[in-house]
Design a protein around this motif. Sequence first.
Motif, PDB file in Angstrom:
ATOM      1  N   ALA A  85      -2.166  -7.681  -3.760  1.00 16.78           N
ATOM      2  CA  ALA A  85      -2.625  -6.457  -4.416  1.00 16.78           C
ATOM      3  C   ALA A  85      -1.643  -5.308  -4.187  1.00 16.78           C
ATOM      4  O   ALA A  85      -0.867  -5.312  -3.228  1.00 16.78           O
ATOM      5  N   ILE A  86      -1.692  -4.316  -5.063  1.00 17.38           N
ATOM      6  CA  ILE A  86      -0.889  -3.110  -4.938  1.00 17.38           C
ATOM      7  C   ILE A  86      -1.834  -1.910  -4.991  1.00 17.38           C
ATOM      8  O   ILE A  86      -2.631  -1.783  -5.931  1.00 17.38           O
ATOM      9  N   ILE A  87      -1.732  -1.046  -3.987  1.00 18.78           N
ATOM     10  CA  ILE A  87      -2.549   0.165  -3.949  1.00 18.78           C
ATOM     11  C   ILE A  87      -1.613   1.351  -4.173  1.00 18.78           C
ATOM     12  O   ILE A  87      -0.731   1.617  -3.356  1.00 18.78           O
ATOM     13  N   GLY A  88      -1.789   2.056  -5.286  1.00 15.82           N
ATOM     14  CA  GLY A  88      -0.863   3.108  -5.680  1.00 15.82           C
ATOM     15  C   GLY A  88      -0.962   4.365  -4.843  1.00 15.82           C
ATOM     16  O   GLY A  88      -1.957   4.616  -4.146  1.00 15.82           O
ATOM     17  N   LEU A  89       0.068   5.159  -4.918  1.00 10.66           N
ATOM     18  CA  LEU A  89       0.224   6.415  -4.191  1.00 10.66           C
ATOM     19  C   LEU A  89      -1.045   7.261  -4.208  1.00 10.66           C
ATOM     20  O   LEU A  89      -1.572   7.592  -5.258  1.00 10.66           O
ATOM     21  N   ILE A  91       0.864  -1.182   0.000  1.00 14.89           N
ATOM     22  CA  ILE A  91       0.000   0.000   0.000  1.00 14.89           C
ATOM     23  C   ILE A  91       0.898   1.228   0.000  1.00 14.89           C
ATOM     24  O   ILE A  91       1.677   1.443   0.931  1.00 14.89           O
ATOM     25  N   GLY A  92       0.802   2.040  -1.053  1.00 12.86           N
ATOM     26  CA  GLY A  92       1.665   3.204  -1.206  1.00 12.86           C
ATOM     27  C   GLY A  92       1.358   4.317  -0.217  1.00 12.86           C
ATOM     28  O   GLY A  92       0.375   4.272   0.537  1.00 12.86           O
ATOM     29  N   ALA A 131      -4.679  -7.369  -7.791  1.00 13.94           N
ATOM     30  CA  ALA A 131      -5.102  -6.164  -8.512  1.00 13.94           C
ATOM     31  C   ALA A 131      -4.172  -4.995  -8.215  1.00 13.94           C
ATOM     32  O   ALA A 131      -3.597  -4.887  -7.132  1.00 13.94           O
ATOM     33  N   ILE A 132      -4.027  -4.110  -9.193  1.00 16.46           N
ATOM     34  CA  ILE A 132      -3.289  -2.858  -9.034  1.00 16.46           C
ATOM     35  C   ILE A 132      -4.310  -1.731  -9.095  1.00 16.46           C
ATOM     36  O   ILE A 132      -5.009  -1.573 -10.097  1.00 16.46           O
TER      37      ILE A 132
END
Length: 217
Positions: free
Chosen positions: A142-146, A126-127, A158-159
């Motif tokens: 999952a990746i949570i963007g800035l 998590i950004g 998921a991104i």
Amino acid sequence: MIRALLKKVAGNTRWYQFFAWLYGQYRADYKQQYEPCQFRFFGEGASIGDNVQISRPDRVIIKEYSIIGKGAIINSKGGLYVGRYTGVGFSCVIWTSEHHHRAAKTIPFDHGSDLKPVVIRDFVWIGSNVKITPGRQIGEGAIIGLGAVVVKDVPPLAIVMGNPGEIVGYRNREHFEKCKAEGAFQCPRVEDYVEKMFPMYKRRFKTEIEELGLSDY
């Protein structure tokens, strides 16, 4: 007593105000230091950054080798579960409860508090400055963007980016499962990064990168 002593020693309103502020900062920082025993569960290798605010650490589970980055604000009244090898970036906000407003006896809300746990699975990144609203689940890998604002559940791999957060892509499942099978895990608290710049940026910003002294990366 300490404040009175400072006032007597300083003998000056401005100095007193300064020392009182300094003492207040010390007290605030002291309150924001957490011990593993304060949590429902605190796994091996897990860590909490500086100036993190957690309302109810006794309702927080942080699994092995996960981190909460500095400056995070966490309302954990409704419960927060953080899986293994997961990183919560700097200045993130996670909320796990809401004021009771549906059919409330008063407006804008009444004295009730609706508890809505947040569950973050293993290997999630998590950004910085991400906001997670109550009752959300973020799937494995999952990746949570800035700066994203998570207003609905996030599926595995998921991104997500944007406000409100939307899925912009997915991680490569085959590569992800291969790393899992091999036990190729990395604690999000990396001490020594290996820096590399993609060739596309070297071409796009050639002059600027030369001026920045980054041509060799």
